[in-house]
Write a protein that holds these residues in place. Structure first.
Motif, PDB file in Angstrom:
ATOM      1  N   ALA A 137     -17.153  87.033  34.414  1.00  0.00           N
ATOM      2  CA  ALA A 137     -17.864  87.868  33.443  1.00  0.00           C
ATOM      3  C   ALA A 137     -19.139  87.190  32.942  1.00  0.00           C
ATOM      4  CB  ALA A 137     -16.946  88.183  32.262  1.00  0.00           C
ATOM      5  N   PRO A 151     -20.288  92.647  29.576  1.00  0.00           N
ATOM      6  CA  PRO A 151     -19.224  92.611  30.586  1.00  0.00           C
ATOM      7  C   PRO A 151     -18.126  93.627  30.269  1.00  0.00           C
ATOM      8  CG  PRO A 151     -19.805  90.389  29.887  1.00  0.00           C
ATOM      9  CD  PRO A 151     -20.478  91.330  28.933  1.00  0.00           C
ATOM     10  N   ALA A 181     -12.448  86.673  33.285  1.00  0.00           N
ATOM     11  CA  ALA A 181     -13.187  86.711  32.030  1.00  0.00           C
ATOM     12  C   ALA A 181     -12.438  85.826  31.038  1.00  0.00           C
ATOM     13  CB  ALA A 181     -13.295  88.130  31.500  1.00  0.00           C
ATOM     14  N   THR A 187     -10.054  90.739  31.123  1.00  0.00           N
ATOM     15  CA  THR A 187      -9.446  90.205  32.341  1.00  0.00           C
ATOM     16  C   THR A 187      -8.419  91.177  32.913  1.00  0.00           C
ATOM     17  OG1 THR A 187      -9.762  87.903  31.632  1.00  0.00           O
ATOM     18  CG2 THR A 187      -8.047  88.321  33.275  1.00  0.00           C
TER      19      THR A 187
END
Length: 373
Positions: A137, A151, A181, A187
């Motif tokens: 990210a 992101p 991330a 994530t």
């Protein structure tokens, strides 16, 4: 006995050296060295420490050609497969492929032109090695950053698919993908979206998760949630800690979900005023002394008789605290009494004896099977 309800999503099986990733292969655990790669001895020592606690794969950063040559020497002497981590300079990827890398970790988008990527893929194909596409990210392409503003799961997915499309056009399919991330929800969102799009194995991780305690918690939440969904084929716990600690936490996560066994699964009470011995100090000593054990087994250490017998009956070895002697269970049955003041020594001896007995039984079974054939 509760049956593990997790059904892993079917994925393509690839190979990282001697370790298979994806398909029906066990979920592998890896870490990354933080030594100077050109310091061959220090890097090898760190790799071995990780291997000693169960690492299946290790990743090594290769930022320069000098580091590439060092990587070649490290690979010759490493006891586990090595992933070469490369950014920007495709010639480094070509060199480590020839020097024995088991996998190339790259972002096709930052390697350069498609002609350069084609050379890297050709080198991977020629040397029969796999690749990992790694999307983070914090380093998304500028046009994707501009498009999404920040992101998001969709942003990470778009970046990953852009790189995947390059390899697909080159008819290269021996790769795994990560979309990491530092945020737990980001994530999980990215991996869930990606899992719906491809059947390549996924490398799980929360990148830059933080220091030991908070990073372990974040990783356990994110990766545990994904693993419960059946998503994930290999994983790294990214901590600001020594790499071997990442391996231990990774196995703890998999053991808690009954997805992998490696060493002792301790069941221990948090302790209260009913405890007949200092549970915390006993467990700290046992964890340190028995860190080398790789044989799977459940060991229950409970400080009193309230929950002690129930837990002990479910363990391979169980101890119910009492004074002056504590009660030992073996394989669910009462066995004998031991001096409560000698718990650590006695439990260690029982565990090591069980390991020896299991190894002897396994050796005898191998002999019996070979003769019967």
């Amino acid at each position: 006995m509760i049956v593990n309800p997790i059904k892993r999503k079917p994925t393509r099986k690839i190979r990282v050296g001697s370790v298979y990733v994806g398909g029906d292969a066990p979920i592998s655990i890896q870490s990354m060295t933080n030594t100077e790669t050109c310091d061959v001895e220090a890097t090898l020592a760190q790799i071995q420490r990780c291997a000693d606690v169960g690492a299946d794969i290790m990743r090594v950063s290769v930022p320069t050609m000098e580091a590439a040559e060092a990587f070649g020497e490290i690979r010759k002497r490493s006891s586990v497969p090595l992933v070469a981590d490369i950014h920007f300079d495709y010639k480094i990827a070509l060199r480590v492929a020839d020097l024995g890398a088991d996998c190339l970790r790259i972002n096709p988008g930052n390697i350069g032109s498609e002609a350069k990527i084609r050379e890297v893929v050709a080198a991977a194909r020629h040397n029969d090695i796999s690749m990992r596409i790694g999307v983070n990210a914090g380093s998304l392409e500028k046009d994707i950053q501009k498009k999404y503003g920040e992101p998001t799961g969709q942003a990470l997915l778009e970046s990953a698919m852009r790189h995947i499309d390059i390899l697909d056009r080159l008819d290269f399919h021996e790769f795994k993908v990560s979309v990491k991330a530092s945020n737990v929800f980001l994530t999980m969102d990215a991996y869930r979206l990606l899992s719906q799009q491809i059947d390549n194995p996924l490398h799980l991780g929360v990148t830059e998760a933080g220091i030991y305690r908070t990073g372990s918690v974040k990783s356990a939440i994110a990766l545990g949630g994904l693993l419960l969904d059946g998503i994930g084929d290999t994983m790294r716990i990214s901590l600001a800690a020594e790499p071997e600690e990442e391996i231990k936490i990774g196995f703890d996560i998999l053991k808690s979900l009954s997805l992998r066994s490696n060493g002792i699964n301790f069941i221990a009470c948090p302790s209260c005023s009913r405890q007949e011995f200092n549970v915390i100090s006993v467990m700290q000593a046992l964890e340190e002394r028995l860190e080398d054990i790789r044989t799977p087994m459940d060991v229950s250490v409970i400080g009193c008789k309230v929950n002690g017998p129930g837990e002990a009956k479910e363990a391979d070895i169980g101890v119910v605290g009492a004074s002056p002697r504590s009660l030992v269970y073996r394989n669910g049955e009462k066995s004998h009494l031991i001096d409560t003041n000698q718990l650590v020594d006695e439990i260690e001896a029982m565990v090591r004896q069980r390991v020896s007995d299991l190894e002897d039984a396994k050796a005898k079974e191998i002999i019996r099977t070979s003769f019967s054939e």
